[in-house]
Design an enzyme around this catalytic site. Structure first.
Site, PDB file in Angstrom:
ATOM      1  N   SER A   1     -26.142  42.553 -65.485  1.00  0.00           N
ATOM      2  CA  SER A   1     -27.326  42.824 -64.674  1.00  0.00           C
ATOM      3  C   SER A   1     -28.465  43.439 -65.479  1.00  0.00           C
ATOM      4  O   SER A   1     -29.626  43.323 -65.071  1.00  0.00           O
ATOM      5  CB  SER A   1     -26.960  43.750 -63.508  1.00  0.00           C
ATOM      6  OG  SER A   1     -26.032  43.138 -62.652  1.00  0.00           O
TER       7      SER A   1
ATOM      8  N   THR B   1     -30.432  47.093 -62.442  1.00  0.00           N
ATOM      9  CA  THR B   1     -31.550  46.296 -61.915  1.00  0.00           C
ATOM     10  C   THR B   1     -32.792  47.127 -61.668  1.00  0.00           C
ATOM     11  O   THR B   1     -33.883  46.794 -62.168  1.00  0.00           O
ATOM     12  CB  THR B   1     -31.125  45.535 -60.656  1.00  0.00           C
ATOM     13  OG1 THR B   1     -30.032  44.661 -60.976  1.00  0.00           O
ATOM     14  CG2 THR B   1     -32.280  44.711 -60.097  1.00  0.00           C
TER      15      THR B   1
ATOM     16  N   PHE C   1     -30.102  58.944 -51.219  1.00  0.00           N
ATOM     17  CA  PHE C   1     -29.232  59.009 -50.050  1.00  0.00           C
ATOM     18  C   PHE C   1     -27.747  59.162 -50.369  1.00  0.00           C
ATOM     19  O   PHE C   1     -26.932  59.186 -49.448  1.00  0.00           O
ATOM     20  CB  PHE C   1     -29.461  57.762 -49.191  1.00  0.00           C
ATOM     21  CG  PHE C   1     -30.891  57.586 -48.765  1.00  0.00           C
ATOM     22  CD1 PHE C   1     -31.471  58.455 -47.863  1.00  0.00           C
ATOM     23  CD2 PHE C   1     -31.675  56.564 -49.298  1.00  0.00           C
ATOM     24  CE1 PHE C   1     -32.793  58.319 -47.483  1.00  0.00           C
ATOM     25  CE2 PHE C   1     -32.992  56.412 -48.926  1.00  0.00           C
ATOM     26  CZ  PHE C   1     -33.563  57.292 -48.015  1.00  0.00           C
TER      27      PHE C   1
ATOM     28  N   GLU D   1     -33.371  45.564 -54.106  1.00  0.00           N
ATOM     29  CA  GLU D   1     -32.085  45.074 -54.600  1.00  0.00           C
ATOM     30  C   GLU D   1     -30.971  45.326 -53.593  1.00  0.00           C
ATOM     31  O   GLU D   1     -30.745  46.472 -53.180  1.00  0.00           O
ATOM     32  CB  GLU D   1     -31.711  45.755 -55.920  1.00  0.00           C
ATOM     33  CG  GLU D   1     -30.392  45.227 -56.484  1.00  0.00           C
ATOM     34  CD  GLU D   1     -29.708  46.164 -57.462  1.00  0.00           C
ATOM     35  OE1 GLU D   1     -28.862  45.675 -58.246  1.00  0.00           O
ATOM     36  OE2 GLU D   1     -29.997  47.379 -57.442  1.00  0.00           O
TER      37      GLU D   1
ATOM     38  N   ASP E   1     -22.541  42.655 -55.444  1.00  0.00           N
ATOM     39  CA  ASP E   1     -21.848  42.582 -56.729  1.00  0.00           C
ATOM     40  C   ASP E   1     -20.566  43.414 -56.730  1.00  0.00           C
ATOM     41  O   ASP E   1     -19.520  42.971 -57.209  1.00  0.00           O
ATOM     42  CB  ASP E   1     -22.811  43.080 -57.812  1.00  0.00           C
ATOM     43  CG  ASP E   1     -22.186  43.154 -59.192  1.00  0.00           C
ATOM     44  OD1 ASP E   1     -21.844  42.103 -59.744  1.00  0.00           O
ATOM     45  OD2 ASP E   1     -22.061  44.272 -59.722  1.00  0.00           O
TER      46      ASP E   1
ATOM     47  N   ASP F   1     -29.302  37.950 -59.781  1.00  0.00           N
ATOM     48  CA  ASP F   1     -29.272  38.143 -61.224  1.00  0.00           C
ATOM     49  C   ASP F   1     -28.185  37.300 -61.866  1.00  0.00           C
ATOM     50  O   ASP F   1     -28.332  36.799 -62.980  1.00  0.00           O
ATOM     51  CB  ASP F   1     -29.098  39.617 -61.577  1.00  0.00           C
ATOM     52  CG  ASP F   1     -27.959  40.288 -60.811  1.00  0.00           C
ATOM     53  OD1 ASP F   1     -27.325  39.633 -59.966  1.00  0.00           O
ATOM     54  OD2 ASP F   1     -27.718  41.485 -61.057  1.00  0.00           O
TER      55      ASP F   1
ATOM     56  N   HIS G   1     -18.429  38.499 -63.736  1.00  0.00           N
ATOM     57  CA  HIS G   1     -19.570  37.711 -63.305  1.00  0.00           C
ATOM     58  C   HIS G   1     -19.314  36.238 -63.594  1.00  0.00           C
ATOM     59  O   HIS G   1     -18.451  35.885 -64.407  1.00  0.00           O
ATOM     60  CB  HIS G   1     -20.836  38.146 -64.042  1.00  0.00           C
ATOM     61  CG  HIS G   1     -21.222  39.562 -63.769  1.00  0.00           C
ATOM     62  ND1 HIS G   1     -22.164  40.235 -64.515  1.00  0.00           N
ATOM     63  CD2 HIS G   1     -20.799  40.450 -62.830  1.00  0.00           C
ATOM     64  CE1 HIS G   1     -22.308  41.458 -64.058  1.00  0.00           C
ATOM     65  NE2 HIS G   1     -21.478  41.615 -63.030  1.00  0.00           N
TER      66      HIS G   1
END
Length: 507
Positions: A119, A182, A297, A342, A347, A388, A460
């Site tokens: 990424s 990202t 958060f 994003e 992922d 990505d 990936h």
């Protein structure tokens, strides 16, 4: 003769699927009257809509880039079916919101040193316009591992920088950490993507600045920052402001409280700033009177959408709500804005081998795209949705129409055991001998799809991903493109960076 028998056997199999599977194992039924007239009418309607679409050649005042991390084509297909089946439909005929956009392209995702990308390298490509090596953030492909000097020489600017230079507002929304690969690629420059905080930098990186520090020190003009990752902004001897937990391992060793430093910038710039830590506080933000908004958060990643706490001091906003608040703040700038959103935990669901989590995250991401479309004007806002990279999720077997996407196939494998439609090439779902799924709840949020190769975490994928676009200059997003092309096309559409020759002077 042998060839004829082979074809006959396969015809028998598909006949069994059509007649038996849909009736006995598939609770989701396709729409009625899918007859010849239905398909002809549908084809003609789609053709007419395509012929009537006129490219929008306006300058994009605003650009919103949505990135589904790990959202490959099989993820789109599976999530589309899940979306339909949640409506008690068969699912195959459903569409994700951005699949309705008028233009799409296939994007080649390799890094300069890797067929299967990560990424950091991919985000650097679609944000800066330059492909780079795996694990690098905001630096060129000539930067060796952990080499700060080389990283300083090959720093790359991004569409976020180009937009700021034209007086536009900029913002970042993520469900991961704001320092993760990202989002970090939009503003940071490091030769190691894992240097999110100063505690992450080992002896090889002495003298380098971590990503969180670069965010606060070098980017005071990013007006909206919403996501997770509080732990990299708080000293390692201070309690988290929400959980009260002291994080000796990940907290800052330099004793700096970057949250307080970000807040202190208000006095210098005389701009209304607000820091929030939970859903309630974000809901209470009056964006008409706030110019800068920082939301952290979670100490680390935000929770999966399926596990998101919605009450109490740890309640987290949805990605759709964060996107809404970001647009409300940024849209006040008459010169426009650039926003990066994003959906990062798609992922993580795949890495864990849990397709249901990945698909649920995709549907939450889809809702955020819908919210952005609802809030913006297609004549002035370019929205691009891409990924990505993909994952090694495969979909196959012999499921009938409407078969539950997480369910068992009608046929059993040659070992006599049931099989699912969804499988991973690599990941933690491998068992030898293969598990008997007869009494296993394969639709559970915790279920791990079986994988061919045993690994602690799924890898990936290397195949192309998609890009979908609507709004000004969206016709630039078609064909098969290199990933770095996305930054150049967005810059051209919005008249920023090096692509301004075609732009008319503005007052």
């Amino acid at each position: 003769m042998a060839h004829f028998k082979f074809l006959a056997n396969w015809m028998f199999i598909f006949l069994c699927i059509a007649v038996t599977s849909g009736a006995s194992t598939a609770p989701y039924l396709p729409p009625q009257k899918e007859d010849v007239a239905h398909w002809n009418n549908l084809g003609q309607d789609e053709l007419k809509a395509t012929l009537e679409y006129t490219p929008n050649t306006n300058v994009a005042r605003n650009v919103i880039l949505f990135v589904g991390d790990g959202m490959g084509v099989t993820t789109l297909t599976g999530s589309r079916i899940l979306k339909g089946q949640l409506k008690q439909r068969s699912g195959e005929e459903e569409q994700l919101s951005f699949e309705k956009f008028p233009y799409s392209a296939m994007i080649k995702v390799y890094n300069t040193d890797a067929q299967v990308p990560d990424s950091a390298g991919t985000a650097t490509a679609f944000l800066s316009g330059v492909k780079t090596r795996r694990g690098r953030i905001g630096v060129g492909p000539g930067v060796p591992d952990n080499n700060c000097t080389a990283a300083q020489r090959e720093q790359l600017s991004t569409i976020l920088d180009w937009s700021r230079a034209e007086g536009k507002s900029v913002g970042i929304v993520t469900t991961t950490r704001l320092t993760h690969a990202t989002p970090a690629a939009a503003y940071a420059h490091v030769p190691n993507r894992y240097w999110e905080g100063d505690a992450s930098i080992g002896p090889a990186g002495v003298g380098c600045r971590d990503i969180a520090l670069q965010l606060v020190e070098d980017n005071p003009d990013i007006q909206v920052l919403l996501g997770g990752g509080r732990r990299y902004f708080i000293p390692n001897d201070e309690p988290d402001p929400v959980t009260g937990v002291v994080d000796k391992n990940n907290g800052r060793r330099d004793s700096r409280n970057l949250i307080e430093e970000w807040k202190a910038d208000k006095a210098k710039r005389k701009k209304a700033r607000r820091v929030v830590f939970n859903q309630r506080d974000l809901n209470l933000v009056d964006t008409r009177h706030k110019d800068y908004l920082l939301g952290l958060f979670n100490p680390s990643y935000m929770n999966y959408a399926s596990q998101r706490p919605t009450t109490g001091p740890t309640a987290e906003p949805s990605i759709a709500k964060m996107t809404q608040k970001a647009i409300e703040v940024l849209q006040k700038n008459p010169k426009g804005y650039f926003l990066l959103v994003e959906g990062g935990r798609i992922d993580h669901g795949h890495h864990a081998g849990r397709a249901r989590r990945a698909f649920s995250e995709t549907l939450a991401f889809d809702e955020a795209v819908e919210k952005a479309v609802e809030m913006t004007n297609q004549n002035e806002t370019l929205i691009v949705v891409t990924a990505d990279h993909s994952h090694t999720l495969a979909m196959g077997g012999f499921p009938g129409r409407g078969n539950p996407i997480f369910g068992l196939d009608f046929f059993k494998a040659s070992d006599g055991k049931p099989m699912t439609t969804l499988l991973y090439g690599f990941g933690p779902g491998h068992k030898s001998p293969r598990e008997d799924l007869t009494n296993v709840d394969t639709a559970s949020d915790m279920y791990r799809q079986q994988s061919a190769v045993p690994l602690g975490s799924g890898t990936h994928g290397m195949e192309d991903v998609t890009a979908h676009a609507i709004g000004p200059m969206s016709h630039l997003f078609r064909g098969v493109k290199e990933q770095n092309y996305l930054a150049h096309a967005m810059a051209y559409a919005s008249c920023v960076g090096q692509n301004k020759a075609h732009c008319k002077p503005t007052d």
